[in-house]
Write a protein that holds these residues in place. Sequence first.
Motif, PDB file in Angstrom:
ATOM      1  N   LEU A  35      16.523   5.398  -3.283  1.00 35.79           N
ATOM      2  CA  LEU A  35      15.414   4.957  -2.430  1.00 35.79           C
ATOM      3  C   LEU A  35      15.358   5.765  -1.133  1.00 35.79           C
ATOM      4  O   LEU A  35      14.276   6.100  -0.661  1.00 35.79           O
ATOM      5  CB  LEU A  35      15.534   3.468  -2.123  1.00 35.79           C
ATOM      6  N   ALA A  36      16.510   6.090  -0.570  1.00 32.70           N
ATOM      7  CA  ALA A  36      16.532   6.903   0.654  1.00 32.70           C
ATOM      8  C   ALA A  36      15.916   8.270   0.402  1.00 32.70           C
ATOM      9  O   ALA A  36      15.158   8.779   1.242  1.00 32.70           O
ATOM     10  CB  ALA A  36      17.966   7.044   1.167  1.00 32.70           C
ATOM     11  N   LEU A  37      16.208   8.870  -0.749  1.00 30.28           N
ATOM     12  CA  LEU A  37      15.615  10.172  -1.065  1.00 30.28           C
ATOM     13  C   LEU A  37      14.097  10.055  -1.221  1.00 30.28           C
ATOM     14  O   LEU A  37      13.352  10.931  -0.774  1.00 30.28           O
ATOM     15  CB  LEU A  37      16.244  10.748  -2.333  1.00 30.28           C
ATOM     16  N   ALA A  38      13.637   8.983  -1.835  1.00 31.22           N
ATOM     17  CA  ALA A  38      12.191   8.782  -1.973  1.00 31.22           C
ATOM     18  C   ALA A  38      11.543   8.616  -0.607  1.00 31.22           C
ATOM     19  O   ALA A  38      10.461   9.169  -0.345  1.00 31.22           O
ATOM     20  CB  ALA A  38      11.910   7.567  -2.853  1.00 31.22           C
ATOM     21  N   LEU A  39      12.195   7.870   0.282  1.00 28.51           N
ATOM     22  CA  LEU A  39      11.646   7.684   1.632  1.00 28.51           C
ATOM     23  C   LEU A  39      11.652   8.993   2.423  1.00 28.51           C
ATOM     24  O   LEU A  39      10.686   9.294   3.134  1.00 28.51           O
ATOM     25  CB  LEU A  39      12.420   6.596   2.369  1.00 28.51           C
ATOM     26  N   ILE A  43       8.414  10.824   4.076  1.00 23.17           N
ATOM     27  CA  ILE A  43       8.299  11.262   5.478  1.00 23.17           C
ATOM     28  C   ILE A  43       7.963  12.742   5.545  1.00 23.17           C
ATOM     29  O   ILE A  43       7.067  13.157   6.289  1.00 23.17           O
ATOM     30  CB  ILE A  43       9.603  10.945   6.239  1.00 23.17           C
ATOM     31  N   TYR A  44       8.680  13.542   4.755  1.00 23.65           N
ATOM     32  CA  TYR A  44       8.423  14.989   4.754  1.00 23.65           C
ATOM     33  C   TYR A  44       6.977  15.282   4.341  1.00 23.65           C
ATOM     34  O   TYR A  44       6.276  16.045   5.002  1.00 23.65           O
ATOM     35  CB  TYR A  44       9.388  15.721   3.812  1.00 23.65           C
ATOM     36  N   THR A  45       6.536  14.681   3.239  1.00 24.15           N
ATOM     37  CA  THR A  45       5.197  14.954   2.725  1.00 24.15           C
ATOM     38  C   THR A  45       4.127  14.498   3.708  1.00 24.15           C
ATOM     39  O   THR A  45       3.121  15.186   3.899  1.00 24.15           O
ATOM     40  CB  THR A  45       5.009  14.269   1.363  1.00 24.15           C
ATOM     41  N   LEU A  46       4.338  13.358   4.343  1.00 22.15           N
ATOM     42  CA  LEU A  46       3.397  12.865   5.341  1.00 22.15           C
ATOM     43  C   LEU A  46       3.287  13.837   6.512  1.00 22.15           C
ATOM     44  O   LEU A  46       2.180  14.217   6.927  1.00 22.15           O
ATOM     45  CB  LEU A  46       3.833  11.480   5.821  1.00 22.15           C
ATOM     46  N   LEU A  47       4.432  14.265   7.048  1.00 18.83           N
ATOM     47  CA  LEU A  47       4.415  15.208   8.178  1.00 18.83           C
ATOM     48  C   LEU A  47       3.827  16.559   7.778  1.00 18.83           C
ATOM     49  O   LEU A  47       3.072  17.171   8.542  1.00 18.83           O
ATOM     50  CB  LEU A  47       5.830  15.384   8.736  1.00 18.83           C
ATOM     51  N   ASP A  48       4.155  17.016   6.582  1.00 21.07           N
ATOM     52  CA  ASP A  48       3.600  18.281   6.102  1.00 21.07           C
ATOM     53  C   ASP A  48       2.082  18.174   5.948  1.00 21.07           C
ATOM     54  O   ASP A  48       1.345  19.098   6.297  1.00 21.07           O
ATOM     55  CB  ASP A  48       4.248  18.658   4.766  1.00 21.07           C
ATOM     56  N   GLY A  49       1.613  17.045   5.442  1.00 24.80           N
ATOM     57  CA  GLY A  49       0.173  16.835   5.292  1.00 24.80           C
ATOM     58  C   GLY A  49      -0.540  16.814   6.629  1.00 24.80           C
ATOM     59  O   GLY A  49      -1.601  17.437   6.801  1.00 24.80           O
ATOM     60  N   ALA A  76       0.221  11.415  -0.604  1.00 22.00           N
ATOM     61  CA  ALA A  76       1.505  11.367  -1.317  1.00 22.00           C
ATOM     62  C   ALA A  76       2.588  10.767  -0.433  1.00 22.00           C
ATOM     63  O   ALA A  76       3.424   9.974  -0.899  1.00 22.00           O
ATOM     64  CB  ALA A  76       1.910  12.767  -1.785  1.00 22.00           C
ATOM     65  N   GLY A  77       2.579  11.123   0.850  1.00 27.97           N
ATOM     66  CA  GLY A  77       3.572  10.579   1.780  1.00 27.97           C
ATOM     67  C   GLY A  77       3.435   9.085   1.952  1.00 27.97           C
ATOM     68  O   GLY A  77       4.425   8.343   1.941  1.00 27.97           O
ATOM     69  N   VAL A  78       2.199   8.624   2.112  1.00 28.50           N
ATOM     70  CA  VAL A  78       1.965   7.181   2.274  1.00 28.50           C
ATOM     71  C   VAL A  78       2.378   6.439   1.008  1.00 28.50           C
ATOM     72  O   VAL A  78       3.043   5.398   1.073  1.00 28.50           O
ATOM     73  CB  VAL A  78       0.487   6.905   2.641  1.00 28.50           C
ATOM     74  N   ILE A  79       2.019   6.971  -0.155  1.00 28.53           N
ATOM     75  CA  ILE A  79       2.396   6.334  -1.422  1.00 28.53           C
ATOM     76  C   ILE A  79       3.917   6.254  -1.542  1.00 28.53           C
ATOM     77  O   ILE A  79       4.472   5.219  -1.912  1.00 28.53           O
ATOM     78  CB  ILE A  79       1.784   7.090  -2.619  1.00 28.53           C
ATOM     79  N   ALA A  80       4.605   7.359  -1.217  1.00 28.65           N
ATOM     80  CA  ALA A  80       6.073   7.372  -1.310  1.00 28.65           C
ATOM     81  C   ALA A  80       6.698   6.386  -0.331  1.00 28.65           C
ATOM     82  O   ALA A  80       7.720   5.765  -0.647  1.00 28.65           O
ATOM     83  CB  ALA A  80       6.602   8.786  -1.055  1.00 28.65           C
ATOM     84  N   LEU A  81       6.107   6.229   0.843  1.00 27.22           N
ATOM     85  CA  LEU A  81       6.656   5.296   1.833  1.00 27.22           C
ATOM     86  C   LEU A  81       6.338   3.841   1.497  1.00 27.22           C
ATOM     87  O   LEU A  81       7.159   2.955   1.715  1.00 27.22           O
ATOM     88  CB  LEU A  81       6.146   5.652   3.227  1.00 27.22           C
ATOM     89  N   VAL A  82       5.152   3.596   0.956  1.00 29.01           N
ATOM     90  CA  VAL A  82       4.756   2.228   0.640  1.00 29.01           C
ATOM     91  C   VAL A  82       5.382   1.770  -0.687  1.00 29.01           C
ATOM     92  O   VAL A  82       5.803   0.623  -0.818  1.00 29.01           O
ATOM     93  CB  VAL A  82       3.210   2.114   0.587  1.00 29.01           C
ATOM     94  N   TRP A  83       5.454   2.677  -1.654  1.00 31.05           N
ATOM     95  CA  TRP A  83       6.001   2.360  -2.973  1.00 31.05           C
ATOM     96  C   TRP A  83       7.100   3.350  -3.353  1.00 31.05           C
ATOM     97  O   TRP A  83       6.943   4.142  -4.298  1.00 31.05           O
ATOM     98  CB  TRP A  83       4.903   2.385  -4.023  1.00 31.05           C
ATOM     99  N   PRO A  84       8.240   3.300  -2.689  1.00 34.94           N
ATOM    100  CA  PRO A  84       9.291   4.290  -2.991  1.00 34.94           C
ATOM    101  C   PRO A  84       9.837   4.178  -4.417  1.00 34.94           C
ATOM    102  O   PRO A  84      10.215   5.176  -5.016  1.00 34.94           O
ATOM    103  CB  PRO A  84      10.382   3.991  -1.956  1.00 34.94           C
ATOM    104  N   ARG A  85       9.841   2.986  -4.969  1.00 36.74           N
ATOM    105  CA  ARG A  85      10.357   2.832  -6.343  1.00 36.74           C
ATOM    106  C   ARG A  85       9.453   3.551  -7.346  1.00 36.74           C
ATOM    107  O   ARG A  85       9.938   4.166  -8.294  1.00 36.74           O
ATOM    108  CB  ARG A  85      10.499   1.364  -6.702  1.00 36.74           C
TER     109      ARG A  85
END
Length: 180
Positions: A35-39, A43-49, A76-85
């Motif tokens: 889960l930490a890797l998904a989060l 974060i990375y994808t959100l900042l990159d976007g 993609a960043g928001v999806i990964a942060l909201v739904w990391p699983r």
Amino acid sequence: MLELLSRRWHLVVLRGVVAVLFGILAIAWPGITVLALALLFGIYTLLDGITSIVMGVGQGTDRAYLITLGVLGVAAGVIALVWPRITVIALLVVIAVWAIVAGVMQIAAAIRLRKVIRDEWFLALSGIVALVLGLLLIVQPAAGAIALVIAIATFAVVWGLILVVLGFRLRTLASADRPA
């Protein structure tokens, strides 16, 4: 290079200790690690976007490309942060499909090359291992995620121990090179 490494032997040891600690923690809490890797990915994808959007707002000919890439990154960043699983499961599916295709291709190559090379069974065996991995990830994605974390963690522990030994060997070299 040897002089630099031997002067900084303590940093090599530190890197090894950190790798060992990461590996031990990942083995102790593999679910949290996944889960930490998904989060972190989120974060990375959100900042990159956001960065891509900011770059696209300026002047230039590739603005639409940058803004589109940025919007996709933010989404993609928001999806990964909201739904990391879900992010973890999607990544596992990609890895599983790759492993299945790679496994089938390696088995096919081993069959085609059986009269050309010796010990083609190694190629076939690697294909079988990849194919089994892919199928296990599809059938049991949660267990597959944990297994991948355990494999990465085991690598980190072994690599870290090797770095610690290397660091202390470099220390020996550094002290032998000093004038008495």
